[in-house]
Design an enzyme around this catalytic site. Structure first.
Site, mmCIF file in Angstrom:
data_model
loop_
_atom_site.group_PDB
_atom_site.id
_atom_site.type_symbol
_atom_site.label_atom_id
_atom_site.label_comp_id
_atom_site.label_asym_id
_atom_site.label_seq_id
_atom_site.Cartn_x
_atom_site.Cartn_y
_atom_site.Cartn_z
ATOM 1 N N LYS A 29 22.791 0.200 -17.265
ATOM 2 C CA LYS A 29 23.178 0.611 -18.629
ATOM 3 C C LYS A 29 22.021 1.349 -19.287
ATOM 4 C CE LYS A 29 22.979 -2.109 -22.883
ATOM 5 N NZ LYS A 29 22.033 -1.395 -23.578
ATOM 6 N N ASN A 30 20.775 0.829 -19.118
ATOM 7 C CA ASN A 30 19.634 1.402 -19.843
ATOM 8 C C ASN A 30 19.013 2.600 -19.143
ATOM 9 O OD1 ASN A 30 20.140 -0.462 -21.747
ATOM 10 N ND2 ASN A 30 18.502 -1.861 -21.155
ATOM 11 N N ARG A 103 21.506 2.812 -30.010
ATOM 12 C CA ARG A 103 20.176 3.379 -30.297
ATOM 13 C C ARG A 103 19.974 4.685 -29.514
ATOM 14 N NH1 ARG A 103 16.086 0.877 -32.611
ATOM 15 N NH2 ARG A 103 14.443 1.545 -31.202
ATOM 16 N N CYS A 127 21.432 -3.931 -30.664
ATOM 17 C CA CYS A 127 21.476 -5.369 -30.919
ATOM 18 C C CYS A 127 20.474 -5.773 -32.002
ATOM 19 C CB CYS A 127 21.169 -6.127 -29.630
ATOM 20 S SG CYS A 127 22.405 -5.800 -28.376
ATOM 21 N N ASP A 318 15.124 -8.851 -21.392
ATOM 22 C CA ASP A 318 16.583 -8.957 -21.290
ATOM 23 C C ASP A 318 17.020 -9.981 -20.264
ATOM 24 O OD1 ASP A 318 16.136 -5.564 -21.444
ATOM 25 O OD2 ASP A 318 17.028 -6.698 -23.071
ATOM 26 N N VAL A 340 8.218 -9.319 -26.505
ATOM 27 C CA VAL A 340 8.683 -7.939 -26.701
ATOM 28 C C VAL A 340 9.407 -7.779 -28.030
ATOM 29 C CG1 VAL A 340 10.119 -6.087 -25.749
ATOM 30 C CG2 VAL A 340 8.839 -7.590 -24.207
HETATM 31 C C1 EPZ Z 1 15.176 -0.643 -24.492
HETATM 32 O O1 EPZ Z 1 15.248 -0.775 -25.906
HETATM 33 C C2 EPZ Z 1 16.431 -1.317 -23.960
HETATM 34 N N1 EPZ Z 1 17.608 -0.638 -24.507
HETATM 35 C C3 EPZ Z 1 16.432 -2.793 -24.348
HETATM 36 O O2 EPZ Z 1 17.579 -3.404 -23.778
HETATM 37 C C4 EPZ Z 1 15.197 -3.451 -23.768
HETATM 38 O O3 EPZ Z 1 15.171 -4.800 -24.160
HETATM 39 C C5 EPZ Z 1 13.955 -2.730 -24.280
HETATM 40 O O4 EPZ Z 1 14.037 -1.318 -23.951
HETATM 41 C C6 EPZ Z 1 12.684 -3.295 -23.686
HETATM 42 O O5 EPZ Z 1 12.742 -3.207 -22.286
HETATM 43 C C7 EPZ Z 1 17.957 0.566 -24.002
HETATM 44 O O6 EPZ Z 1 17.331 1.108 -23.100
HETATM 45 C C8 EPZ Z 1 19.183 1.196 -24.597
HETATM 46 P P1 EPZ Z 1 11.430 -0.629 -27.003
HETATM 47 P P2 EPZ Z 1 14.204 0.032 -26.846
HETATM 48 O O7 EPZ Z 1 11.305 0.643 -27.754
HETATM 49 O O8 EPZ Z 1 13.838 1.307 -26.187
HETATM 50 C C9 EPZ Z 1 8.867 -1.813 -30.769
HETATM 51 C C10 EPZ Z 1 19.666 -4.483 -23.814
HETATM 52 O O9 EPZ Z 1 20.131 -5.603 -24.110
HETATM 53 N N2 EPZ Z 1 9.037 -0.424 -31.219
HETATM 54 O O10 EPZ Z 1 10.762 -0.766 -25.657
HETATM 55 O O11 EPZ Z 1 14.767 0.061 -28.208
HETATM 56 C C11 EPZ Z 1 10.163 -2.602 -30.899
HETATM 57 O O12 EPZ Z 1 10.306 -3.098 -32.200
HETATM 58 C C12 EPZ Z 1 18.605 -3.851 -24.691
HETATM 59 O O13 EPZ Z 1 20.033 -3.785 -22.827
HETATM 60 C C13 EPZ Z 1 8.377 -0.010 -32.366
HETATM 61 O O14 EPZ Z 1 7.657 -0.786 -33.007
HETATM 62 O O15 EPZ Z 1 12.968 -0.987 -26.792
HETATM 63 C C14 EPZ Z 1 9.976 -3.711 -29.904
HETATM 64 O O16 EPZ Z 1 9.211 -4.759 -30.481
HETATM 65 C C15 EPZ Z 1 18.087 -4.823 -25.726
HETATM 66 N N3 EPZ Z 1 8.551 1.269 -32.785
HETATM 67 C C16 EPZ Z 1 9.145 -3.054 -28.794
HETATM 68 O O17 EPZ Z 1 8.597 -1.842 -29.354
HETATM 69 C C17 EPZ Z 1 9.332 2.174 -32.105
HETATM 70 O O18 EPZ Z 1 9.440 3.338 -32.527
HETATM 71 C C18 EPZ Z 1 9.954 -2.709 -27.559
HETATM 72 O O19 EPZ Z 1 10.975 -1.826 -27.968
HETATM 73 C C19 EPZ Z 1 9.999 1.725 -30.936
HETATM 74 C C20 EPZ Z 1 9.831 0.433 -30.510
#
Ligand code: EPZ
Length: 443
Positions: A29-30, A103, A127, A318, A340
């Site tokens: 999915k991701n 997102r 989510c 996840d 995370v």
């Molecule tokens: C991706 O989300 C995945 N979703 C998530 O899966 C996954 O949990 C996550 O990566 C971590 O592996 C998709 O790919 C669609 P991040 P993403 O940016 O990209 C902070 C699922 O259930 N952050 O790596 O949104 C954020 O708050 C989903 O399949 C900032 O602060 O995750 C978090 O604490 C859930 N500023 C951390 O980074 C930003 O601009 C990780 O977020 C971006 C992120």
């Protein structure tokens, strides 16, 4: 997928029976949603294979079509053909209809800036597992030369009248989305981009593979620095998605929790090494085959574990929700330190009402450096087991938490009604049919 009306957006489950049988897991999915966005970068036709029939694919298809792009989805074959020869600016009101759905739309920014010089991005969804800001995304786009005209409730308008140019970017945290944002925007930017502190998840490496096939120049160094040299143009791609390691691990946790035996066809060992180590430590057995991985509960007591989630190659955030349900059946005290996301244990409340003994803590219960230390987030959990679970009515809070509620209902004795079940369609293809194939008692 049609809109679901609430009264039948539920599943009646009678738990207490082991899940056993064979299911098939398809593309991640991701990854698939990002690869679909990447097709926008070429005035060409691209073909993506091994695509699962999930809501995220639907949302991205709709958004691409709003921009005049031809998208042909063949769900059963698992192929998506994207004809991006022609791209046009979407009508703002239409784009707005997709607000809050995912997102992924923020990742359209770079490709649309290259094709049209501007982009209107709907307010994001995803989510509710933390604040999920996009500051890294916007910072990256600004450094590459874009102007974020306004950031308001209904979405974001981004322009790049002089095109995008290479930049030196550092991510304060290895954000998956911000890394993808940079990749998708820098491949056609003028000059070189250096991204330090990047995420290197398998899904990201598959996106790099797609971009390389298209003609991009990208290197990933040992210190998590990704270097991109902008090129003049890119061509369409044909690519088969890597399998969904989150879905595979979710079913593996279900096998543990229900004393079951599940063959997950399509699962691949390299992407799941860290999960497999923990699965074995808890007492689960697995057998890696050419066509997938068989996961089973060998009988006897499950053992407690202490885990900390982290970016790749650490234990994936996840993976923890479905595993927590299995840990309620382990003999002793387990600890999960979620580093995370700040707020990813909301799903434990219904588990406690079903009989689980889980205590949340604001402290970091682990040794990993964590951004949530001394803050007000309950991001560590201690799980005591084994505790018998009793079926009850449950409302699904988010995708992964929802799947863990499903596993809990299947583990519990007696009937449960799991409401808001269609949320699980976002990331778990055909999960109702798969449950039936695993001899679950559902209707
Ligand atoms: C991706 O989300 C995945 N979703 C998530 O899966 C996954 O949990 C996550 O990566 C971590 O592996 C998709 O790919 C669609 P991040 P993403 O940016 O990209 C902070 C699922 O259930 N952050 O790596 O949104 C954020 O708050 C989903 O399949 C900032 O602060 O995750 C978090 O604490 C859930 N500023 C951390 O980074 C930003 O601009 C990780 O977020 C971006 C992120």
């Amino acid at each position: 997928m049609a809109k679901v009306n609430p009264e039948n957006d539920l599943l009646h489950v009678v738990g207490g029976r082991p899940l056993h049988g064979t299911i098939q897991v398809r593309g991640a999915k991701n990854f698939v949603s990002k690869a679909m966005v990447a097709a926008l970068l070429a005035s060409d036709v691209s073909v993506l294979k091994n695509v699962p029939e999930i809501r995220d694919v639907q949302v991205v298809s709709d958004l691409l079509r709003l921009h005049g792009v031809g998208v042909d989805v063949k769900p059963r074959e698992g192929t998506v053909t994207i004809d991006a020869k022609h791209v046009e600016l979407a009508d703002v009101a239409d784009v707005d209809t997709l607000s809050g759905s995912s997102r992924i739309p923020i990742l359209f920014s770079g490709p649309l800036l290259h094709r049209l010089g501007e982009a209107f991005i709907p307010a994001l969804g995803g989510c509710r597992i933390g604040s999920r800001p996009i500051d890294f995304h916007l910072e990256t786009l600004r450094k590459l030369g874009a102007k974020v005209d306004k950031e308001h409730e209904a979405g974001i308008h981004i322009t790049a009248p002089d095109g995008l140019h290479g930049a030196k970017i550092h991510l304060p945290y290895p954000s998956v989305g911000a890394t993808e944002q940079t990749l998708l925007a820098a491949v056609l930017a003028k000059g070189k981009t250096e991204l330090s502190g990047a995420a290197t998840e398998p899904e990201i490496m598959d996106l790099v593979a797609v971009l390389q096939k298209m003609g991009a120049q990208i290197s990933v160094d040992v210190d998590r620095t990704i270097r991109i040299e902008g090129v003049e143009s890119l061509n369409g791609y044909t690519h088969t998605s890597l399998p969904d390691r989150i879905e595979a691990a979710s079913w593996a946790s279900a096998a543990l929790a229900t004393h079951g035996d599940i063959m997950v066809k399509g699962a691949q060992q390299p992407d799941m090494m860290t999960y497999l180590n923990v699965f074995r430590k808890i007492g689960g057995e697995f057998d890696v085959r050419d066509d997938g991985i068989r996961f089973w509960h060998p009988g006897g007591d499950l053992k407690p574990v202490a885990i900390e989630t982290d970016v790749h190659p650490g234990f994936m955030t996840d993976w923890q929700q479905p595993l927590v349900v299995a840990l309620t059946q382990a003999k002793g005290l387990s600890i999960v330190h979620e580093t995370v996301y700040e707020n990813r244990f909301g799903f434990t409340q219904p588990l406690i009402k079903m009989g689980a003994t889980i205590q949340l803590y604001r402290e970091c219960l682990g040794s990993l450096p964590c951004r949530f230390q001394q803050q007000n987030f309950e991001h560590s959990a201690v799980i005591f087991g084994p505790t018998p679970l009793t079926g009850r009515d449950i409302d699904v809070p988010d995708l992964r938490g929802g799947f863990s509620h499903l596993i809990a209902a299947l583990t519990a004795s007696g009937p449960s009604t799991v409401r808001g079940i269609s949320l699980i369609d976002r990331g778990y293809e055909d999960f109702r049919d798969k449950l039936a194939a695993l001899d679950a008692q559902i209707d």
